[in-house]
Write a protein that holds these residues in place. Sequence first.
Motif, short mmCIF file in Angstrom:
data_model
loop_
_atom_site.label_atom_id
_atom_site.label_comp_id
_atom_site.label_asym_id
_atom_site.label_seq_id
_atom_site.Cartn_x
_atom_site.Cartn_y
_atom_site.Cartn_z
N ALA A 116 -1.12 -23.28 -7.37
CA ALA A 116 -0.77 -24.45 -6.56
C ALA A 116 0.04 -24.05 -5.32
CB ALA A 116 0.02 -25.45 -7.40
N GLN A 119 -2.37 -22.88 -2.81
CA GLN A 119 -2.98 -24.08 -2.24
C GLN A 119 -2.08 -24.68 -1.16
OE1 GLN A 119 -3.39 -26.66 -5.56
NE2 GLN A 119 -5.20 -25.67 -6.39
N ALA A 123 -2.99 -25.11 2.71
CA ALA A 123 -3.02 -26.47 3.27
C ALA A 123 -2.07 -26.58 4.46
CB ALA A 123 -2.65 -27.48 2.19
N ALA A 310 -10.56 -30.62 -8.91
CA ALA A 310 -10.48 -29.98 -7.60
C ALA A 310 -10.48 -31.02 -6.49
CB ALA A 310 -11.64 -28.99 -7.43
N LEU A 314 -7.54 -32.21 -3.63
CA LEU A 314 -7.79 -32.33 -2.20
C LEU A 314 -7.44 -33.73 -1.71
CD1 LEU A 314 -11.20 -30.44 -2.10
CD2 LEU A 314 -8.96 -29.54 -1.46
N LEU A 459 -8.02 -26.11 -10.48
CA LEU A 459 -7.04 -25.61 -9.51
C LEU A 459 -7.64 -24.52 -8.63
CD1 LEU A 459 -3.96 -25.54 -11.86
CD2 LEU A 459 -3.93 -26.62 -9.61
N ALA A 462 -10.03 -26.07 -6.00
CA ALA A 462 -9.34 -26.63 -4.83
C ALA A 462 -8.83 -25.51 -3.93
CB ALA A 462 -8.19 -27.52 -5.28
N GLU A 463 -8.30 -24.45 -4.53
CA GLU A 463 -7.84 -23.30 -3.76
C GLU A 463 -8.98 -22.71 -2.94
OE1 GLU A 463 -5.27 -19.37 -4.94
OE2 GLU A 463 -7.09 -19.76 -6.08
N LEU A 466 -9.85 -24.98 0.06
CA LEU A 466 -8.85 -24.86 1.12
C LEU A 466 -9.03 -23.55 1.90
CD1 LEU A 466 -5.84 -26.21 -0.92
CD2 LEU A 466 -6.69 -27.23 1.18
#
Length: 596
Positions: A116, A119, A123, A310, A314, A459, A462-463, A466
């Motif tokens: 996270a 991430q 971001a 995911a 976002l 997770l 999503a990473e 990004l």
Amino acid sequence: MGNLPAITAIRPLAEAAVRAVGPPALTDPALRHMRALGATTVESAPAGDAAHLTMGCPELGKVTADTVWADLCPEADVADEATAQATTGVMHVHGRRDGQPLGLAVDYAATCAAVATVQGLLAALLGQVRGGRATHVTCGADRAALLAVSQYIAAAGAPEAEAVVLEPGGPPFTASCGTRFELEALEPTVWAGFWRSLGTPEQAIRSGWRPFQFRYATACAPLPEELHAATRTVSWARIRQAAAASGAEVCRLHTLADRVAEATADAPWTFAPSASIGVPPPRDLRCEDARPLSGFTVLEAGRRIQAPLAAHLLGLLGADVIRVEPPGGDPLRGMPPCCSNVSARWLALNRGKRAVQIDVKSPIGQVELRELVAGADVFLHNWAPGRAERFGLDADHLAAVNPRLVHAYTSGWGGRLPGAPIGTDFMVQARTGVGEAARPADEPTAPSLMTLIDMLGGLLGAEAVLAALLLRERTGRGVRVESSLLGAAETLTAPALRRAGVGREARRPAGFRRPLPTADRWIAPTDDSARAANTQSGHLARLSSHEAVAVLRDQGLTATVVTTDLAALPIDPRLRGVLTRDPHGSLVVPSPWRFE
């Protein structure tokens, strides 16, 4: 944004430099991922109880991050991995199969927090490129752990009861030769066919299906003893024959030594430029509010946990998420228990998303989806292998519609393990040694019935998105990115595999992270305080949990009460009222990050 020089390397953090200070449990996973993303200079120093990361890139700017054990809770209650698991309910959920709270022997909360954190850094860089002002992100292991059990918390806080009883029990099963294995059957006919071929009584087959089917949701599966007895009387070869004949899948529990002998990847995701001809000018995607993904549009065609989580992350970062569901809507919307006629578990992963119903199997539906893709930044899915290609919705086809699209596939195996079983959470745990790493040496190896890998896989998904968006901003081209549950398992087991690779004991010692019983509940000492606390277990068992914690703290030790009632978390003083309810009345856990 449009004036940034392009880079040729397919690594989003090329030319970035990272420095980290803090405990390895919090820094190592983040540093491994940033190295794999292309960070060229990484320095690390183990110091303090919190991690501080600084990342700078000449083209993008500078961001910093703090990863702490306790960002929501008092530091006296969450001071390390053990107490993070205890306070947030992770020990309770993982222990449901065994009938008492148990600690995961892997650093699950820390690993989720580290991912996270990456991430958040990605971001923040994306936001800066687009005019955003966030330069610092904070992530807590307590926040990450609450996210990991958010579905279970939502279900516990719903006004309805569970569809099945929450009692101990579940796989793995054992063959007559002693081989322990996981079974996967996604349809009741497949389930019944497997057990009938082993001569199992019909009543046991019928009564076992529902708890087996819901084990992903409940983290336990009180199966009839006749099912376990049926496998113990036949050979592993016979069990494999029954699986092949019925369409079920079986996988023996692999060891960490097995995994050390296999080649592993350097990164849990892969990136490639889209095969597009001609790149249109980018849309003006200014960051309009404090959330760094404000202005981005994500199309998500996901099922179960991995891709929906995911996309949910976002969305928390500001993206407009449009969920693509089949005609009639996602059947999991009605999965009990419900809040205002919507599944509490479904809401935990999908609240705040817009939804459209499209039959992607039909030519008309495929046209409809392509029309949405034309105006999107990301298309994210976790369909079965080959399905996107069959429908003409794979990365190459969609790049012709939108050359700047990030096409993100969250898969089971990433195409890296030929002959691997179906890529579901428990099968991945079985195949990759997670069932051994997650339990100390005095517990039988067994995958956790908590969906460890699905959640960590979400997770990672999503990473990956990004990082792909950042790469797109640096190159001006669309990106094809794939993450996997296999990558999640490798991320989680990396410390154990390193120990095994140098000849050390891969598993944690007997009793590791074992909560101590008190007169009314359980307490969990920190890893550093466990030895001293265990010598007093007889005395502590006669005290209330709060008295036992006070006794240990008076001795300079650190411990906390183990959460065993998820429904009571909203009023737990340690969480300081951070759990809220959405318009449906479903419990909501806080975001895993804070941006400044």
